[in-house]
Write a protein that holds these residues in place. Sequence first.
Motif, PDB file in Angstrom:
ATOM      1  N   GLN A  72      36.392   8.217  28.290  1.00  0.00           N
ATOM      2  CA  GLN A  72      36.581   9.502  27.618  1.00  0.00           C
ATOM      3  C   GLN A  72      35.344   9.883  26.813  1.00  0.00           C
ATOM      4  O   GLN A  72      34.924  11.038  26.788  1.00  0.00           O
ATOM      5  CB  GLN A  72      37.813   9.436  26.715  1.00  0.00           C
ATOM      6  N   LYS A  90      44.552  12.575  28.594  1.00  0.00           N
ATOM      7  CA  LYS A  90      45.705  12.212  27.761  1.00  0.00           C
ATOM      8  C   LYS A  90      46.869  11.744  28.614  1.00  0.00           C
ATOM      9  O   LYS A  90      47.577  10.790  28.251  1.00  0.00           O
ATOM     10  CB  LYS A  90      46.104  13.417  26.912  1.00  0.00           C
ATOM     11  N   GLU A  91      47.065  12.384  29.752  1.00  0.00           N
ATOM     12  CA  GLU A  91      48.148  11.969  30.646  1.00  0.00           C
ATOM     13  C   GLU A  91      47.884  10.580  31.221  1.00  0.00           C
ATOM     14  O   GLU A  91      48.812   9.774  31.369  1.00  0.00           O
ATOM     15  CB  GLU A  91      48.290  12.986  31.777  1.00  0.00           C
ATOM     16  N   GLN A  93      46.153   8.156  29.743  1.00  0.00           N
ATOM     17  CA  GLN A  93      46.404   7.197  28.672  1.00  0.00           C
ATOM     18  C   GLN A  93      47.899   7.017  28.423  1.00  0.00           C
ATOM     19  O   GLN A  93      48.372   5.896  28.211  1.00  0.00           O
ATOM     20  CB  GLN A  93      45.706   7.653  27.387  1.00  0.00           C
ATOM     21  N   THR A  94      48.649   8.108  28.463  1.00  0.00           N
ATOM     22  CA  THR A  94      50.095   8.015  28.276  1.00  0.00           C
ATOM     23  C   THR A  94      50.748   7.200  29.387  1.00  0.00           C
ATOM     24  O   THR A  94      51.655   6.392  29.141  1.00  0.00           O
ATOM     25  CB  THR A  94      50.706   9.428  28.221  1.00  0.00           C
ATOM     26  N   ARG A 190      54.155  11.207  21.224  1.00  0.00           N
ATOM     27  CA  ARG A 190      53.372  12.078  22.104  1.00  0.00           C
ATOM     28  C   ARG A 190      54.248  13.038  22.907  1.00  0.00           C
ATOM     29  O   ARG A 190      53.881  14.202  23.100  1.00  0.00           O
ATOM     30  CB  ARG A 190      52.547  11.223  23.074  1.00  0.00           C
TER      31      ARG A 190
END
Length: 344
Positions: A72, A90-91, A93-94, A190
């Motif tokens: 990132q 972000k998706e 990492q989630t 989140r």
Amino acid sequence: MGGVGSGIYIAAEFFPADIPLQIVTLVACVCTCIILLFFQQPSSTSPRWIPFLYALVMSLLPIGLLIHAVEQGGASRWGTPSVDEVAAMKETQTSFIGLFACICVLLSFAIKLKLSAIARQHAQKRRGQPSRAGTVRYGYSSARQRKTTSNTSSAKWNRQVAGMGGEWMPVMGNVSVFVAMGLSLVLNLRLTEGSNTSIFALAPILLLLNEDILLLKGLGDKQRYFPLAVTVAVYLAMNSSIHLMEMVRQGQNQVLGFTHWTFTLKNTAAIVFTFPSHYLFSAFLWDGLRRSDMSLLCATPLNVPPLFLADVSGARWLAGVAIIEAVVQYFVSRHIHIAGLKRV
């Protein structure tokens, strides 16, 4: 092969363009499946390898998060990423956090089952009952004989673990539960922005906790519901406090016609009023001792004002849960008291 297949599928499905995370995912899935295989089909050397494989799986979580952070940072170094790129990062990492949350829950559940089997075997030895493992009768099918052989191997595995001390298994299970709970709370923050009701779905994970010599001393089967009650109360109290500060910062108190101090004091008092009932119920779950009815009679009415006067939804949830806990505590303690009188 199951670990390789599931690892390849998860890596290709959730991390299609991230080769380092694909490798981490594949190794984590393979090691997890090997640990589960050692639990279900134990061998003479499996107790020696399980702690090392477990440490490898747990170490892959920070390694994967570090790899994602480096990627990132490298992407932002080449220029400002677009909104779609930020959302994709972000998706990713989630998804990685969700994968390890599932792995930790799976490992903690497998360890809980294995510890229950070991405890059952020790209980049979204390009662002087012969173990059913190793009993072979003529005329049984080959499937029955294979099952008996598997039970004999499992009994030997349990004795070997007990001979090694067995302390590492409860610690591994508790670490898995704590990591899974922490990752689930991160996902809750989140995906739902810290919903109050989500804790009622996440708290049962704590039922997989075990008594150990390092983290949770004295947490037996009689206290297994104590962590749930404490976690629900602490989560709702902290969530209510955070939402209260956000409402004050955004000036919602002025919309409701209150000053900052009046609004803060009123909702803080509503949160504090629920503490006595939660304390009484948590203490009851820990020691199982019957409290006087006067203590419940004094603490329970304190939860009524927060139900109607609190402006923070978490405070109302705290009060509602406290009232339910008081009712449950009264009837359960009354049942225990009557059962004790019958025995006397």
